[in-house]
Design an enzyme around this catalytic site. Sequence first.
Site, short mmCIF file in Angstrom:
data_model
loop_
_atom_site.label_atom_id
_atom_site.label_comp_id
_atom_site.label_asym_id
_atom_site.label_seq_id
_atom_site.Cartn_x
_atom_site.Cartn_y
_atom_site.Cartn_z
N SER A 7 0.84 -1.20 0.00
CA SER A 7 0.00 0.00 0.00
C SER A 7 0.87 1.25 0.00
O SER A 7 1.64 1.50 0.93
CB SER A 7 -0.91 0.01 1.22
OG SER A 7 -1.48 1.29 1.36
N HIS A 32 -1.03 -1.23 -4.31
CA HIS A 32 -2.34 -0.86 -3.74
C HIS A 32 -2.37 0.66 -3.55
O HIS A 32 -1.52 1.23 -2.88
CB HIS A 32 -2.50 -1.58 -2.41
CG HIS A 32 -3.85 -1.44 -1.79
ND1 HIS A 32 -4.92 -2.21 -2.17
CD2 HIS A 32 -4.30 -0.63 -0.80
CE1 HIS A 32 -5.99 -1.88 -1.44
NE2 HIS A 32 -5.63 -0.92 -0.60
N ASP A 34 -4.61 3.73 -2.20
CA ASP A 34 -5.74 4.07 -1.33
C ASP A 34 -6.21 5.49 -1.59
O ASP A 34 -5.51 6.45 -1.25
CB ASP A 34 -5.32 3.96 0.14
CG ASP A 34 -5.15 2.53 0.58
OD1 ASP A 34 -6.13 1.76 0.49
OD2 ASP A 34 -4.05 2.16 1.03
N MET A 36 -8.85 8.35 -0.69
CA MET A 36 -9.81 8.71 0.38
C MET A 36 -10.32 10.13 0.16
O MET A 36 -9.56 11.02 -0.23
CB MET A 36 -9.11 8.66 1.73
CG MET A 36 -8.41 7.35 2.02
SD MET A 36 -7.62 7.41 3.64
CE MET A 36 -6.73 5.85 3.62
N HIS A 65 -8.01 1.22 -4.49
CA HIS A 65 -9.01 1.03 -3.43
C HIS A 65 -9.68 2.37 -3.16
O HIS A 65 -9.09 3.25 -2.52
CB HIS A 65 -8.28 0.50 -2.18
CG HIS A 65 -9.15 0.31 -0.99
ND1 HIS A 65 -8.65 0.07 0.28
CD2 HIS A 65 -10.51 0.31 -0.83
CE1 HIS A 65 -9.64 -0.06 1.14
NE2 HIS A 65 -10.78 0.09 0.50
N MET A 67 -11.96 4.69 -1.27
CA MET A 67 -12.72 4.92 -0.03
C MET A 67 -13.39 6.27 -0.20
O MET A 67 -13.02 7.25 0.44
CB MET A 67 -11.77 4.87 1.17
CG MET A 67 -11.37 3.44 1.53
SD MET A 67 -9.89 3.39 2.55
CE MET A 67 -8.65 3.44 1.29
N MET A 136 -11.78 -5.83 4.40
CA MET A 136 -11.06 -4.92 5.30
C MET A 136 -10.88 -5.61 6.65
O MET A 136 -11.84 -6.02 7.29
CB MET A 136 -11.84 -3.62 5.49
CG MET A 136 -11.82 -2.67 4.30
SD MET A 136 -10.18 -2.27 3.66
CE MET A 136 -9.40 -1.50 5.08
N GLY A 144 -1.35 1.26 9.58
CA GLY A 144 -0.72 1.00 10.87
C GLY A 144 -1.64 0.53 11.98
O GLY A 144 -1.28 0.61 13.16
N ASP A 170 -6.87 -6.45 3.66
CA ASP A 170 -6.23 -5.14 3.81
C ASP A 170 -6.36 -4.62 5.23
O ASP A 170 -7.46 -4.39 5.73
CB ASP A 170 -6.93 -4.19 2.81
CG ASP A 170 -6.34 -2.79 2.78
OD1 ASP A 170 -5.30 -2.56 3.41
OD2 ASP A 170 -6.94 -1.93 2.10
C1 DX5 Z 1 -6.52 1.62 5.25
C2 DX5 Z 1 -5.99 1.27 3.87
C3 DX5 Z 1 -4.89 0.29 3.88
C4 DX5 Z 1 -3.65 0.71 4.65
C5 DX5 Z 1 -2.99 -0.54 5.15
O1 DX5 Z 1 -7.70 2.30 5.12
O2 DX5 Z 1 -7.05 0.72 3.09
O3 DX5 Z 1 -4.56 -0.11 2.56
O4 DX5 Z 1 -2.76 1.46 3.89
O5 DX5 Z 1 -1.94 -0.20 5.99
P1 DX5 Z 1 -1.25 -1.26 7.00
O6 DX5 Z 1 -0.76 -2.40 6.17
O7 DX5 Z 1 -0.16 -0.45 7.61
O8 DX5 Z 1 -2.31 -1.68 7.97
ZN ZN Z 2 -6.54 -0.14 1.13
#
Ligand code: DX5
Ligand code: ZN
Length: 215
Positions: A7, A32, A34, A36, A65, A67, A136, A144, A170
């Site tokens: 990610s 990946h 993300d 948002m 992804h 969101m 998820m 994190g 994820d």
């Molecule tokens: C959270 C994201 C993830 C995130 C994962 O909303 O969708 O893709 O970056 O991060 P780690 O692997 O650090 O949990």
């Molecule tokens: Zn993600």
Amino acid sequence: MVKISPSLLAADFTQLGRELKKIESGGAQWLHLDVMDGVFVPNISFGLPVIQSLRPVTGLTFDVHLMIQDPLPYVQAFAKAGADYLTFHLESACDPRETIRKIHEAGMKAGISIKPATPVEQLLPFLPELQLVLVMSVEPGFGGQKFMPESLQKIRSIRAAAPDVHISVDGGINAETGTLCREAGADVLVAGSFVFGAEDPQKAIALLKGEEDGA
Ligand code: DX5
Ligand code: ZN
């Protein structure tokens, strides 16, 4: 074979090109991304210009992804930016069937993601049309966080219902939780901090793949 989709959220944003080279030569096959919007999740990340700029510098499969609350009007733009897989949330305000149709029409593979509180049953009617399901294993919005073990049962149920769909997981994925997810039937592991935060990302990727000692 399991695919590793690091990610980008956990990468060094001042060195994105270099970060991609590192994971690509380290054995990752997907990236990946993300996206948002500050509405669907309480955070804002990055969007189309970043994806578009990275597209020519890497051969990694772009696993986007979303969101965002209203994905449908943006489908075409993500195709143009270079997304290979476009995943939206079942909980967002869109008609899932129409969104899947638009994604396919734009030449991409379609995915649906479910948050930890959403039961798998709500996803089942759409499975035959999907190339990917994203489970998820944390509340979406931030990297994190700690892996929620309840997601393993979801992975098992989806795998039983759809032997061929990509099942991606994820949130909070590391060598240990990654192994549990692979055993439950996931074939795509998304990992942010575990890969980009590692001293040796190649070793982290090997561990996620289940290559014994990470050599
Ligand atoms: C959270 C994201 C993830 C995130 C994962 O909303 O969708 O893709 O970056 O991060 P780690 O692997 O650090 O949990
Ligand atoms: Zn993600």
